[in-house]
Enzyme design. Sequence first.
Site, PDB file in Angstrom:
ATOM      1  N   LEU A   9     -18.977  29.167  -6.896  1.00  0.00           N
ATOM      2  CA  LEU A   9     -18.114  28.048  -6.556  1.00  0.00           C
ATOM      3  C   LEU A   9     -17.850  27.185  -7.782  1.00  0.00           C
ATOM      4  O   LEU A   9     -18.770  26.841  -8.518  1.00  0.00           O
ATOM      5  CB  LEU A   9     -18.768  27.184  -5.470  1.00  0.00           C
ATOM      6  CG  LEU A   9     -19.082  27.889  -4.159  1.00  0.00           C
ATOM      7  CD1 LEU A   9     -19.965  27.005  -3.303  1.00  0.00           C
ATOM      8  CD2 LEU A   9     -17.816  28.243  -3.422  1.00  0.00           C
ATOM      9  N   ASP A  10     -16.616  26.845  -7.987  1.00  0.00           N
ATOM     10  CA  ASP A  10     -16.234  25.905  -9.042  1.00  0.00           C
ATOM     11  C   ASP A  10     -16.871  26.235 -10.380  1.00  0.00           C
ATOM     12  O   ASP A  10     -17.483  25.405 -11.024  1.00  0.00           O
ATOM     13  CB  ASP A  10     -16.574  24.472  -8.631  1.00  0.00           C
ATOM     14  CG  ASP A  10     -15.854  24.075  -7.367  1.00  0.00           C
ATOM     15  OD1 ASP A  10     -14.721  24.529  -7.189  1.00  0.00           O
ATOM     16  OD2 ASP A  10     -16.419  23.334  -6.563  1.00  0.00           O
TER      17      ASP A  10
END
Length: 96
Positions: A9-10
């Site tokens: 994520l991210d």
Amino acid sequence: EPLLPCHRLDRVTSGLMAVAKSREAASAMALLLRERRVHKYYVALAAGKPKKKQGRVIGDMARSRRGQWMLTRERSNPAVTHFVSAALSEGGGCHA
């Protein structure tokens, strides 16, 4: 039981890794991410009082000269972050 990596994520900002306990859970998570049905929430603690109580940050991420990531004004593939601030105790400070 081994954990299965699902998604990073991210990657540009936090690099948080999502893992699953089964192949079925990993597949379900991949589908939710692909369909953009995952909502992410972040908590940040700050020593001082923020300038704004709420707002939105929008822009593309690009590498700076030093190799770190920075927010740009471009919007070809923008990261969108909504934020709200709140005091953890009276006076706005964080006390242990």
